[in-house]
Design an enzyme around this catalytic site. Structure first.
Site, PDB file in Angstrom:
ATOM      1  N   GLU A  61     -10.822  -4.358   9.783  1.00 19.23           N
ATOM      2  CA  GLU A  61     -10.365  -3.074   8.715  1.00 19.23           C
ATOM      3  C   GLU A  61     -10.829  -3.154   7.195  1.00 19.23           C
ATOM      4  OE1 GLU A  61      -5.823  -4.059   7.789  1.00 19.23           O
ATOM      5  OE2 GLU A  61      -5.656  -1.991   8.367  1.00 19.23           O
TER       6      GLU A  61
ATOM      7  N   CYS B  48      -3.322   2.246   6.422  1.00 19.62           N
ATOM      8  CA  CYS B  48      -3.253   1.435   7.787  1.00 19.62           C
ATOM      9  C   CYS B  48      -3.806   2.808   8.713  1.00 19.62           C
ATOM     10  CB  CYS B  48      -2.205   0.537   8.227  1.00 19.62           C
ATOM     11  SG  CYS B  48      -1.365   1.891   8.550  1.00 19.62           S
TER      12      CYS B  48
ATOM     13  N   ASN C 263       0.714  -0.928  -0.057  1.00 18.62           N
ATOM     14  CA  ASN C 263       0.185   0.282   0.083  1.00 18.62           C
ATOM     15  C   ASN C 263       0.818   0.841  -0.017  1.00 18.62           C
ATOM     16  OD1 ASN C 263       0.483  -0.540   2.531  1.00 18.62           O
ATOM     17  ND2 ASN C 263      -1.054   0.408   2.949  1.00 18.62           N
TER      18      ASN C 263
ATOM     19  N   GLY D 235       2.902  -4.934   7.102  1.00 20.01           N
ATOM     20  CA  GLY D 235       2.189  -6.090   6.622  1.00 20.01           C
ATOM     21  C   GLY D 235       0.682  -5.538   7.368  1.00 20.01           C
ATOM     22  N   SER D 236      -0.299  -7.325   7.636  1.00 25.58           N
ATOM     23  CA  SER D 236      -1.472  -8.148   7.832  1.00 25.58           C
ATOM     24  C   SER D 236      -1.065  -8.639   9.154  1.00 25.58           C
ATOM     25  CB  SER D 236      -2.228  -8.958   7.766  1.00 25.58           C
ATOM     26  OG  SER D 236      -1.030  -9.901   6.834  1.00 25.58           O
TER      27      SER D 236
ATOM     28  N   SER E 190       4.760  -8.662  -3.612  1.00 27.47           N
ATOM     29  CA  SER E 190       4.972  -8.737  -5.411  1.00 27.47           C
ATOM     30  C   SER E 190       4.163  -8.645  -5.843  1.00 27.47           C
ATOM     31  CB  SER E 190       4.296 -10.755  -5.158  1.00 27.47           C
ATOM     32  OG  SER E 190       5.243 -11.368  -4.515  1.00 27.47           O
TER      33      SER E 190
ATOM     34  N   GLU F   4       4.778  -4.099  12.015  1.00 31.93           N
ATOM     35  CA  GLU F   4       3.798  -2.941  11.953  1.00 31.93           C
ATOM     36  C   GLU F   4       2.264  -3.358  10.604  1.00 31.93           C
ATOM     37  OE1 GLU F   4       3.807   0.064  13.155  1.00 31.93           O
ATOM     38  OE2 GLU F   4       6.335   0.392  13.265  1.00 31.93           O
ATOM     39  N   LEU F   5       1.628  -3.309  12.481  1.00 28.49           N
ATOM     40  CA  LEU F   5       0.362  -4.634  11.307  1.00 28.49           C
ATOM     41  C   LEU F   5      -1.090  -3.616  11.099  1.00 28.49           C
ATOM     42  CD1 LEU F   5       1.500  -7.057  13.622  1.00 28.49           C
ATOM     43  CD2 LEU F   5       2.068  -6.967  11.573  1.00 28.49           C
TER      44      LEU F   5
ATOM     45  N   LYS G  68      12.245  -7.452   1.533  1.00 31.26           N
ATOM     46  CA  LYS G  68      11.673  -8.320   0.294  1.00 31.26           C
ATOM     47  C   LYS G  68      10.235  -7.460  -0.169  1.00 31.26           C
ATOM     48  CE  LYS G  68       7.809 -11.482  -0.371  1.00 31.26           C
ATOM     49  NZ  LYS G  68       7.657 -10.496  -0.845  1.00 31.26           N
ATOM     50  N   PRO G  69       9.927  -6.614  -1.310  1.00 31.85           N
ATOM     51  CA  PRO G  69       8.734  -6.038  -1.299  1.00 31.85           C
ATOM     52  C   PRO G  69       7.278  -7.555  -1.463  1.00 31.85           C
ATOM     53  CG  PRO G  69       9.934  -6.130  -3.028  1.00 31.85           C
ATOM     54  CD  PRO G  69      11.142  -6.954  -2.159  1.00 31.85           C
TER      55      PRO G  69
HETATM   56  P1  NAP Z   1       0.092  -8.839   3.727  1.00 34.23           P
HETATM   57  O1  NAP Z   1      -0.417  -9.845   2.941  1.00 34.23           O
HETATM   58  O2  NAP Z   1       0.748  -9.059   5.323  1.00 34.23           O
HETATM   59  O3  NAP Z   1       1.819  -8.458   2.787  1.00 34.23           O
HETATM   60  C1  NAP Z   1       2.589  -7.803   3.834  1.00 34.23           C
HETATM   61  C2  NAP Z   1       4.535  -8.433   2.922  1.00 34.23           C
HETATM   62  O4  NAP Z   1       4.384  -9.917   3.661  1.00 34.23           O
HETATM   63  C3  NAP Z   1       4.622  -8.781   1.917  1.00 34.23           C
HETATM   64  O5  NAP Z   1       6.016  -8.588   0.938  1.00 34.23           O
HETATM   65  C4  NAP Z   1       4.058 -10.341   1.372  1.00 34.23           C
HETATM   66  O6  NAP Z   1       4.704 -10.735   0.444  1.00 34.23           O
HETATM   67  C5  NAP Z   1       4.923 -10.380   2.646  1.00 34.23           C
HETATM   68  N1  NAP Z   1       4.676 -12.159   3.383  1.00 34.23           N
HETATM   69  C6  NAP Z   1       3.279 -13.095   3.020  1.00 34.23           C
HETATM   70  N2  NAP Z   1       2.932 -14.043   3.723  1.00 34.23           N
HETATM   71  C7  NAP Z   1       4.730 -13.819   4.412  1.00 34.23           C
HETATM   72  C8  NAP Z   1       5.005 -14.971   5.410  1.00 34.23           C
HETATM   73  N3  NAP Z   1       4.669 -15.926   5.549  1.00 34.23           N
HETATM   74  N4  NAP Z   1       6.256 -14.468   5.354  1.00 34.23           N
HETATM   75  C9  NAP Z   1       7.217 -13.624   4.797  1.00 34.23           C
HETATM   76  N5  NAP Z   1       6.411 -12.288   4.577  1.00 34.23           N
HETATM   77  C10 NAP Z   1       5.722 -12.529   4.230  1.00 34.23           C
HETATM   78  O7  NAP Z   1      -0.020  -7.543   4.159  1.00 34.23           O
HETATM   79  P2  NAP Z   1      -0.173  -7.137   3.337  1.00 34.23           P
HETATM   80  O8  NAP Z   1      -1.817  -6.618   2.071  1.00 34.23           O
HETATM   81  O9  NAP Z   1       0.897  -6.167   2.001  1.00 34.23           O
HETATM   82  O10 NAP Z   1      -1.193  -5.377   3.556  1.00 34.23           O
HETATM   83  C11 NAP Z   1      -2.063  -5.056   3.880  1.00 34.23           C
HETATM   84  C12 NAP Z   1      -1.753  -4.746   5.481  1.00 34.23           C
HETATM   85  O11 NAP Z   1      -0.444  -3.671   5.712  1.00 34.23           O
HETATM   86  C13 NAP Z   1      -2.763  -3.778   6.122  1.00 34.23           C
HETATM   87  O12 NAP Z   1      -3.312  -4.733   7.211  1.00 34.23           O
HETATM   88  C14 NAP Z   1      -2.159  -2.514   6.578  1.00 34.23           C
HETATM   89  O13 NAP Z   1      -3.529  -2.578   7.855  1.00 34.23           O
HETATM   90  C15 NAP Z   1      -1.174  -3.276   7.022  1.00 34.23           C
HETATM   91  N6  NAP Z   1      -0.141  -2.227   7.031  1.00 34.23           N
HETATM   92  C16 NAP Z   1       0.526  -1.370   7.990  1.00 34.23           C
HETATM   93  C17 NAP Z   1       1.126  -0.583   8.512  1.00 34.23           C
HETATM   94  C18 NAP Z   1       1.442   0.259   9.644  1.00 34.23           C
HETATM   95  O14 NAP Z   1       2.558   0.957   9.690  1.00 34.23           O
HETATM   96  N7  NAP Z   1       1.161  -0.778  10.834  1.00 34.23           N
HETATM   97  C19 NAP Z   1       1.346   0.614   7.014  1.00 34.23           C
HETATM   98  C20 NAP Z   1       1.182  -0.139   5.853  1.00 34.23           C
HETATM   99  C21 NAP Z   1       0.252  -1.345   5.808  1.00 34.23           C
HETATM  100  P3  NAP Z   1       3.669 -11.082  -0.943  1.00 34.23           P
HETATM  101  O15 NAP Z   1       3.439  -9.910  -1.489  1.00 34.23           O
HETATM  102  O16 NAP Z   1       4.918 -11.381  -1.745  1.00 34.23           O
HETATM  103  O17 NAP Z   1       3.002 -12.593  -0.419  1.00 34.23           O
END
Ligand code: NAP
Length: 483
Positions: free
Chosen positions: A387, A287, A154, A231-232, A180, A253-254, A177-178
């Protein structure tokens, strides 16, 4: 296919060299507007992640002075600002947000490197003025070691800037790792690092592709001392479980579920304007986006009218068009989640006052969700509990201050919150009782490079930004010396 001077290689980067996958497989990156394939990125293996860690480990053996690190940080900030238009274009093409927002994000990213450069002296070794236990004491701020940095889609530029600025400040080599879904902005950043900054080999490494093997390698490799993840919450919990064996440090940072509270003494126009900027940034996919809009009974109708007027003026479309306010959602799953939240709320009695319920999305792109306002949302609805990550404004009314606080805290998340009131005494009472690490008072602004940002409760732990964020990858070492 995308063409850009910042993308001469669509590859990973290990030990100062561009590298493809060690097998045949690749991953397609799509424009969420129309599904155009922008690029095919290599699907890199666990072995290549190991190689990246080894390169980073070797770089750790060559420490850099604070002066050298400051130079690198300043050079990265300058390169980002100089290339904000092209980098913003790449970001918009793979993410969908308006180009002006993409450029703003690149400037925001530059701000983290500038802030770290300016405040690097916070990491200088220093002596205690006291002499406890009859010794003179020196405190050193050592690099924690090789760090793994994993970022979401995002904010393809902003999220890595928060992490990488602190890693370089701490002199920690990184394996990055960004997501995908949006890896091209990261590749463009690596082009700038490669061409304009002159970091030593192995200092920064880029791997991409399937998250499982890469993530597992980072967690299981004993040389990786910190994994910083945005991420999530779901994946964050997996990382907590996976890091236990080696007692690895995590920075997480979730997700969030931000309340936006409007009291009856608030400036309603200002609150409405702030809500619009906060809620619709990135198409509602941030987020810190307000997720639950709590409005005091006596002003609920007036506030709803102001929001509906503003929402109806929003233009949804291709982010590359200059008059677009809101791009498409990232993919079909994102679109269907918003749709589910709206249909669930309507089935439970909410009233649709702006927007419409769209047909299900056929493809994984073209998710132009109509900005939607619901009145009469309640805490039983999915849009309250989860969310939404999309352009939905669910309005919930409350009676008094105590109820507002109770409703706001009724979530397992604790990231951002917002409070609108002109009564200072009320704000002083309410702010400490909100269980959120960020409380916007008469503003809908999110984080800034100068201030620490992170989560309470299941929104994670650790801080990014501010001087506090510079310590995320530091191990303090204390040296008492007997005279
Ligand atoms: P995500 O599905 O959790 O993915 C985040 C990152 O983690 C991606 O690079 C993903 O790679 C990778 N990933 C997935 N499974 C993994 C694993 N088992 N081990 C290591 N890495 C793994 O989250 P998203 O959909 O990209 O982002 C949205 C979420 O981020 C929302 O919940 C949002 O609230 C949260 N967020 C939080 C903040 C904060 O500051 N707290 C800021 C921004 C976003 P792939 O893309 O290759 O699957």
């Amino acid at each position: 296919m995308i063409e850009s001077p910042l993308l001469p290689h669509i590859q990973g980067y290990i030990n100062g060299a561009w590298v493809g996958a060690d097998g045949e497989r690749s991953v397609k990156v799509h424009n969420p507007v129309n599904g155009e394939v922008l690029a095919e990125i290599p699907n890199m293996s666990a072995d290549q992640t190991d190689e990246a860690v080894a390169a980073a480990r070797a770089a750790l053996a060559e420490p850099a002075s604070l002066a050298q690190r400051r130079e690198w940080l300043e050079a990265i900030a300058a390169a980002l600002v100089d290339n904000k238009e092209e980098m913003g274009r790449i970001l918009t093409l793979e993410h969908g947000k308006p180009w002006k927002e993409g450029q703003g994000e690149v400037e925001y990213a530059a701000g983290f490197f500038s802030f770290a450069a300016k405040n690097l002296d916070a990491l200088k070794s220093h002596a205690l003025s006291e002499k406890p236990r009859g010794c003179s004491w020196i405190i050193h701020y050592r690099p924690a070691g090789v760090v793994g940095l994993v970022t979401p889609w995002n904010f393809p530029a902003g999220m890595i800037a928060k992490k990488l600025s602190s890693a370089i400040a701490a002199d920690c080599p990184s394996v990055i790792k960004p997501s995908s879904k949006t890896p091209l902005t990261m590749i463009a950043l690596f082009t700038l690092l490669d061409q304009a900054v002159g970091l030593p080999k192995g200092k920064v490494n880029l791997v991409m592709g399937s998250a499982g093997p890469i993530g597992d390698t980072l967690l299981q490799h004993p040389e990786v001392r910190v994994v910083s993840f945005t991420g999530s919450t779901e994946v964050g919990k997996d990382l907590i479980r996976g890091s236990a064996e080696q007692v690895k440090k995590l920075c997480l940072e979730l997700g969030g579920n931000a309340p936006f509270i409007v009291f009856d003494d608030a400036d309603l126009d200002a609150a409405a304007d702030q809500l619009m900027v906060n809620k619709f940034r990135g198409g509602g996919q941030t987020c810190v986006c307000a997720n639950r809009i709590l409005v005091q009974d006596s002003v609920a109708d007036a506030f709803a009218t102001k929001i509906v007027e503003r929402v109806k003026r929003l233009k949804v479309g291709d982010g590359m068009q200059p008059d677009t306010d809101l791009g498409p959602l990232i993919d079909r799953a994102g679109f269907e989640k918003v749709r589910r939240h709206v249909t669930d709320a309507l089935a439970q009695g909410a009233e649709l006052v702006a927007g419409e319920v769209p047909e299900p999305l056929e493809h994984d792109w073209g998710g132009f969700y109509p900005p939607t306002v619901l009145k009469g949302a309640t805490s039983d609805m999915a849009c309250w509990k989860e969310e939404t990550f999309g352009p939905l404004v669910p309005l919930v009314s409350f009676g008094d201050e105590a109820q507002a606080i109770r409703l706001a805290n009724e979530t397992e998340y604790g990231l951002a919150s917002y409070l609108f009131s002109r009564d200072e005494a009320r704000a002083e009472r309410v702010i400490p009782r909100l269980e959120f690490a960020h409380v916007g008072h008469n503003t809908g602004t999110g984080p800034a490079p100068e201030a620490p940002f992170g989560g309470m409760k299941q929104s994670g732990f650790g801080r990014e930004g501010g001087v506090e964020g510079l310590f995320e990858f530091i191990e303090p070492q204390t040296v008492p010396r007997g005279d």
